[in-house]
Design an enzyme around this catalytic site. Structure first.
Site, PDB file in Angstrom:
ATOM      1  N   GLU A 144       0.834  -1.212   0.000  1.00  0.00           N
ATOM      2  CA  GLU A 144       0.000   0.000   0.000  1.00  0.00           C
ATOM      3  C   GLU A 144       0.870   1.263   0.000  1.00  0.00           C
ATOM      4  O   GLU A 144       0.500   2.286   0.570  1.00  0.00           O
ATOM      5  CB  GLU A 144      -0.901  -0.017   1.244  1.00  0.00           C
ATOM      6  CG  GLU A 144      -2.305   0.423   1.023  1.00  0.00           C
ATOM      7  CD  GLU A 144      -2.793   0.181  -0.370  1.00  0.00           C
ATOM      8  OE1 GLU A 144      -3.066  -0.982  -0.696  1.00  0.00           O
ATOM      9  OE2 GLU A 144      -2.910   1.149  -1.139  1.00  0.00           O
TER      10      GLU A 144
HETATM   11  C1  LIG Z   1       2.291  -9.742   0.680  1.00  0.00           C
HETATM   12  C2  LIG Z   1       2.139  -8.654  -0.326  1.00  0.00           C
HETATM   13  C3  LIG Z   1       0.877  -8.297  -0.763  1.00  0.00           C
HETATM   14  C4  LIG Z   1       0.724  -7.304  -1.735  1.00  0.00           C
HETATM   15  N1  LIG Z   1      -0.529  -7.018  -2.215  1.00  0.00           N
HETATM   16  C5  LIG Z   1      -0.654  -6.203  -3.302  1.00  0.00           C
HETATM   17  C6  LIG Z   1      -1.908  -6.046  -3.964  1.00  0.00           C
HETATM   18  O1  LIG Z   1      -2.925  -6.592  -3.533  1.00  0.00           O
HETATM   19  N2  LIG Z   1      -1.960  -5.280  -5.083  1.00  0.00           N
HETATM   20  C7  LIG Z   1      -0.854  -4.661  -5.601  1.00  0.00           C
HETATM   21  O2  LIG Z   1      -0.968  -4.000  -6.620  1.00  0.00           O
HETATM   22  N3  LIG Z   1       0.353  -4.791  -4.989  1.00  0.00           N
HETATM   23  C8  LIG Z   1       0.481  -5.541  -3.864  1.00  0.00           C
HETATM   24  N4  LIG Z   1       1.699  -5.692  -3.255  1.00  0.00           N
HETATM   25  C9  LIG Z   1       2.852  -4.997  -3.811  1.00  0.00           C
HETATM   26  C10 LIG Z   1       3.319  -3.863  -2.910  1.00  0.00           C
HETATM   27  O3  LIG Z   1       2.396  -2.809  -2.930  1.00  0.00           O
HETATM   28  C11 LIG Z   1       4.726  -3.468  -3.402  1.00  0.00           C
HETATM   29  O4  LIG Z   1       5.600  -4.521  -3.021  1.00  0.00           O
HETATM   30  C12 LIG Z   1       5.186  -2.150  -2.841  1.00  0.00           C
HETATM   31  O5  LIG Z   1       4.426  -1.099  -3.372  1.00  0.00           O
HETATM   32  C13 LIG Z   1       6.663  -1.872  -3.119  1.00  0.00           C
HETATM   33  O6  LIG Z   1       6.993  -2.101  -4.457  1.00  0.00           O
HETATM   34  P1  LIG Z   1       8.244  -3.033  -4.805  1.00  0.00           P
HETATM   35  O7  LIG Z   1       8.067  -4.319  -4.085  1.00  0.00           O
HETATM   36  O8  LIG Z   1       8.421  -3.098  -6.270  1.00  0.00           O
HETATM   37  O9  LIG Z   1       9.477  -2.317  -4.149  1.00  0.00           O
HETATM   38  P2  LIG Z   1      10.324  -1.133  -4.820  1.00  0.00           P
HETATM   39  O10 LIG Z   1       9.434  -0.126  -5.405  1.00  0.00           O
HETATM   40  O11 LIG Z   1      11.367  -1.743  -5.712  1.00  0.00           O
HETATM   41  O12 LIG Z   1      11.022  -0.513  -3.543  1.00  0.00           O
HETATM   42  C14 LIG Z   1      12.231  -1.035  -2.957  1.00  0.00           C
HETATM   43  C15 LIG Z   1      12.724   0.010  -1.931  1.00  0.00           C
HETATM   44  O13 LIG Z   1      13.044   1.235  -2.611  1.00  0.00           O
HETATM   45  C16 LIG Z   1      12.293   2.311  -2.067  1.00  0.00           C
HETATM   46  N5  LIG Z   1      11.911   3.206  -3.156  1.00  0.00           N
HETATM   47  C17 LIG Z   1      11.355   2.876  -4.349  1.00  0.00           C
HETATM   48  N6  LIG Z   1      11.139   4.003  -5.071  1.00  0.00           N
HETATM   49  C18 LIG Z   1      11.536   5.040  -4.332  1.00  0.00           C
HETATM   50  C19 LIG Z   1      11.555   6.454  -4.512  1.00  0.00           C
HETATM   51  N7  LIG Z   1      11.092   7.024  -5.615  1.00  0.00           N
HETATM   52  N8  LIG Z   1      12.066   7.206  -3.516  1.00  0.00           N
HETATM   53  C20 LIG Z   1      12.516   6.659  -2.374  1.00  0.00           C
HETATM   54  N9  LIG Z   1      12.520   5.345  -2.145  1.00  0.00           N
HETATM   55  C21 LIG Z   1      12.030   4.544  -3.096  1.00  0.00           C
HETATM   56  C22 LIG Z   1      11.085   1.681  -1.385  1.00  0.00           C
HETATM   57  O14 LIG Z   1      10.577   2.487  -0.337  1.00  0.00           O
HETATM   58  C23 LIG Z   1      11.672   0.373  -0.879  1.00  0.00           C
HETATM   59  O15 LIG Z   1      12.308   0.590   0.355  1.00  0.00           O
HETATM   60  C24 LIG Z   1       1.860  -6.647  -2.250  1.00  0.00           C
HETATM   61  C25 LIG Z   1       3.146  -6.995  -1.779  1.00  0.00           C
HETATM   62  C26 LIG Z   1       3.285  -7.982  -0.839  1.00  0.00           C
HETATM   63  C27 LIG Z   1       4.677  -8.349  -0.389  1.00  0.00           C
END
Ligand SMILES: Cc1cc2nc3c(=O)[nH]c(=O)nc-3n(C[C@H](O)[C@H](O)[C@H](O)COP(=O)(O)OP(=O)(O)OC[C@H]3O[C@@H](n4cnc5c(N)ncnc54)[C@H](O)[C@@H]3O)c2cc1C
Length: 562
Positions: free
Chosen positions: A424
């Protein structure tokens, strides 16, 4: 110790701390009388204690699994979901036009917290549906509303949100899923989504996916994204689930926790969907769902914090070690339990205050309340979930070695709640939202809130001079830091965003504790813990805010790797 719904705390917070009376005084929420709210929370609490809490372990030990393309949920979850549906708990805030009760978000927030305490992985299902209902209420066509909302509100069908793709996580604008018009008002949606919570189940008649995708003429980035409603089964002429849509659950993730909630890779292969909101305005529509879900996820953290605190307290009252009495007599154990209780109270008060602001904005249309709700939402999300993790971690510590052993359940709280700080919008992204978009008014909404904190501290000075003085001073330091922050460039602000959000939450938490102590002397001891032990952290946090980004980038990637 079995979970007990914290009804007395809700009652006290609503009446003495977060000003729920003003919500109940509006025409829109006139039915939310103290008696109704009391009855609703009491019933929900009973469901959580008696039906949902016993499912918590089942979800952990018997994760949801994929069998021949069909998701099989954990034992007891179907019955638990049915009990939620029968009680009408899926969406008590939904409009009565579609079968909801039209109750305030504040009441939903308390109900959601109890359900999250009882069984987080199952509660995530109705939480997603609640967000979808709100998005459809605001942005869908009348036809879509008439067809889908009654079934979603009743819980006969459930909803999911599909943003994430392998290359598009925090950066949703990088998504590649596309939607082609089919010429009859519907669209063919094609692409892969990952990490989709509750993408399928074996207990609802349909699963309705809200999917972000790009139309052929959609620009690159977030501006070119549209939102589509893509059901698992296409409704027939009578609105019943008909033909299977071209979408499938490819696999389920093996996760650190939250095992009862299936997290899926989804494949959309020309799946039929309908546009929700205007073309290319999908992010605005999805934001309705995301804002709802952000508060909801913050509350998930608080729910786990409450449950972990209760479990730790129960253990500390029984375990004998190193003295005549039980371990609760040791100062360090007492400290841990007091911190757990104080943090849970702070986070709960912030979330309920956010919900009150949302309700007031809806009931009055006031821009000031809207700005208050917008300001508090990232704080409620990030602080509620951070406290969920920290309090659950303390819960393991209170249990000693037993906490590391799965049978006690203390470890499950920590494993389950960890993801709430990630999904989220990660807590880092929430903090950037706070120091960026939410400060685009030059900090006006923040200054207004801090003024209220200081005014309340002035009033409290007569009875509680020391504590009130600390809160006033901390609010002043935060006001000065906010002035410095709004003058900073984006990189400097972002470097201090997480400490800034936490400092803000520290001040708000202390303010609500002070309000509580002023209203009820029995709350004074806990307020003292929050104000004398936890609030001082704000100074160290604000020092980081002033430091900006330079020091961080002076440390090169090579330095970090050395
Ligand atoms: C159990 C689970 C359930 C989920 N359920 C859903 C769902 O129902 N629907 C859905 O759509 N998604 C879902 N997600 C996905 C979740 O919303 C994402 O994992 C989350 O938004 C982070 O994206 P990412 O994993 O690609 O991490 P990344 O975006 O790659 O982030 C990695 C790190 O980099 C940081 N970062 C990234 N960009 C920036 C920036 N611009 N500035 C500063 N820091 C940054 C982040 O804060 C984080 O610490 C789920 C994930 C999990 C693990």
């Amino acid at each position: 110790m079995p979970y007990r719904a914290p009804l007395a705390d809700f009652r006290f917070l609503l009446s003495e701390v977060v000003g729920f009376a003003q919500v109940a005084a509006t025409e829109r929420f006139a039915e939310a009388t103290p008696e109704t709210v009391e009855a609703v929370l009491g019933e929900a609490g009973k469901l959580c204690e008696e039906v949902l809490a016993p499912l918590q372990r089942s979800g952990d030990i018997h994760p949801a699994r994929l069998e021949n393309g069909v998701v099989r949920t954990s034992p007891g979850f179907a019955e638990g979901y049915r009990a939620i549906v029968e009680g009408g708990w899926v969406s008590i805030a939904a409009s009565p036009d579609h079968g909801g009760m039209g109750l305030p978000m504040t009441v939903t927030t308390a109900v959601n917290e109890m359900m999250a305490s009882a069984c987080l992985s199952l509660q995530l299902n109705p939480l997603m549906t609640q967000g979808q209902i709100e998005a459809l209420e605001h942005h869908a066509s009348d036809d879509l509303k008439a067809l889908y909302l009654p079934k979603l509100v009743s819980g006969e069908w459930c909803g999911t949100m599909n943003l994430t793709e392998p290359q598009a996580g925090s950066d949703v604008g990088a998504l590649r899923t596309r939607a082609e018009p089919l010429g009859d008002g519907s669209y063919a949606v094609t692409g892969q989504k990952i990490y989709i919570s509750w993408a399928d189940n074996d207990f609802t008649g349909n699963v309705c996916h809200l999917v972000l995708a790009r139309l052929p003429d959609g620009a690159a980035g977030t501006k070119g994204i549209s939102l589509f409603l893509v059901p698992k089964f296409l409704p027939d002429a009578e609105g019943n689930p008909g033909k299977r849509n071209s979408l499938s659950v490819v696999s389920l993730e093996h996760k650190m926790g939250l095992h009862g909630s299936p997290t899926a890779v989804m494949e959309y292969d020309g799946a039929v969907g309908w546009l929700v909101g205007a073309p290319h305005r999908g992010m605005a529509a999805m934001f309705t769902m995301m804002n709802n879900a952000r508060l909801g996820v913050g509350v998930q953290g608080i729910g786990v914090a409450e449950a972990a605190t209760q479990a730790a307290l129960g253990y500390a009252l029984e375990r004998r070690q190193g003295g005549a009495g039980t371990i609760i007599e040791h100062a360090d154990v007492r400290r841990m339990l007091a911190v757990m209780k104080a943090e849970t109270f702070s986070a709960r008060a912030i979330a309920l205050a956010c919900a009150v602001a949302i309700d007031m904005a809806r009931a009055t249309g006031s821009a000031e309340w809207q700005a208050r709700a917008a300001l508090l939402t990232p704080i409620a999300k990030a602080y509620g979930t951070a406290m969920g993790v920290e309090v659950a971690d303390l819960g393991v510590q209170v249990h000693g070695g037993t906490g590391f052993i799965e049978a006690t359940g203390a470890a499950q709280y920590l494993r389950d709640v960890r993801v709430t700080a990630i999904y989220e919008g990660t807590n880092g992204i929430q903090a950037m939202d706070l120091v960026g978009r939410k400060m685009m008014d030059g900090g006006e909404a923040a200054f207004r809130l801090l003024q209220e904190v200081q005014d309340a501290a002035e009033v409290a000075r007569h009875g509680l001079p020391e504590l009130a003085g600390d809160v006033w001073d901390a609010a002043e330091a935060l006001r000065e830091a906010t002035e410095a922050l709004v003058a900073q460039g984006a990189t400097d602000r972002n470097a201090g965003a997480v400490p800034y959000l936490r400092a803000f939450a520290r001040v708000l938490g202390a303010h609500y504790h002070l309000t509580a102590a002023a209203a009820d002397p029995a709350r004074l001891a806990l307020a003292r813990v929050a104000i004398r032990r936890l609030l001082p952290e704000h100074a160290a946090l604000l020092a980081q805010v002033r430091e900006g980004a330079e020091g961080l980038f002076a440390l090169s990637a090579e330095d970090l790797a050395a």
